[in-house]
Design a protein around this motif. Sequence first.
Motif: not given
Length: 464
Positions: A1-6
């Motif tokens: 999730m964090r990776a997609r947000l970045k």
Amino acid sequence: MRARLKATIFRLHRRIHKNTRQRRRLKDQVRHRDAMIAKLQAQVRELQAITAPQPVFNCVYPAQMMALAVYIILHGGSLRCAAATAGFYAELMGWHYSAPSWKTASNWVQRCGLHALGLTHGLKGEYVGILDASIEVGKEQLLLLLGVKADAAAQQRPLRIEDVSVLGMEVQQSWTGAAVADFIQRNMRLRPGASLSYVVCDQGANLLAALRSLGLPWVSDCSHVMMNLAKALFKDDVALSRLYAQVGTLRQQLALTDWSFILPPSLRDKDRFLRIFTLVGWMGRIDSYWPMLPASMRARLSFCRGVWLRLRLSQFYSLLALTASVLKSRGLSADSYAEWRAQVNGYRITQHVMTRQANAFIDGMDTYFASYASWYEEGRQVLCCSDIIESIFGRYKNKGGMKAISADVLSIALYNQPITLQFIQQAMKNVTGPQLRQWQKENVCHNRFGLRKRMEKELKSGEG
């Protein structure tokens, strides 16, 4: 999730940067466009200002049409040509002005000339005067006084029209010494800031009498001095008179033949130097043709190959040209005298024998230099050539039209004047019709053509 947000944030940042660059590029394009629009608008305003009719105080026609007409007249165009050309120019520009009459164009020139003459009232400083009366045109003589600034007179070159100012002009049937003196006094009173250190003129009795009465020093014009020497040495020359007759006969025989190209120019009846310049130039041209001429033509031209006459003419011609180049560019001075003597001595060396006429000419010019030695020994350069006033007279007389002197002599005051729109506007504002007529009444006498025209008009009105 964090990776997609970045990743999403990174894409947004890239998109924002890209849009920022596009906006900056568009802003630069808008600024460049606005600058071009402003530049083009300024050019349009400038062109509109140039092409728009410039108003002239109390006049119907614009300054551009007036300037064009005045310029054409000053440079040899006829009055009718100048008026018609000004009308055609208005048509090309899309202006609603009809062509002026030739009389209107003449009035423009005269008012501009009177304005230019008035501008010289403010001259200040020391001037060298050049004074002469024109050869008769009709029955009137124009007396003209030019002024040359002292520093311009000391230049190492012949005078140009830009160097002189018109200090006075007047037309009369004849000029006595007293009338000339009064003319000089009146015109110099109009210019209180200017003074005459000396006057250059020919040796006319009326001019010299006027200068003596006023106590003004004068310098004899070098061209007239050389002309008088030529007349004294060749006026009664039998061989030269015979050459004139033979040249005239040759012109009659060959004028309409295939050999007309070898003919000399027509010999003027009135020539300062007895047509010697014309004859020497023609004989030199015959020398270049001689090897290509058939024997029959050589026999007909043999009269111009006389050795002794040619030597006398060529030596006089060479010495005269040599002297004129020194005096007309450097005037009378210790340096010019030394240069003239050096050139004369150099010319002597190139000749096997010096003719009587050549030696007499050298002695005559030696006397001329010596008569003004006290002037140039003080270290100053003395102006001694009045050819500029002769050039002005020639330009005026060759203007075409009626051969009479009238108020159009005012055009002479415009010969060294730049014809600008501002000058035209000032002239038309400062010089009125009544002022022009008053000047004409005081400074121009009735000419015979004008009197005849007035008489014819009166006769016609009487018949009606």
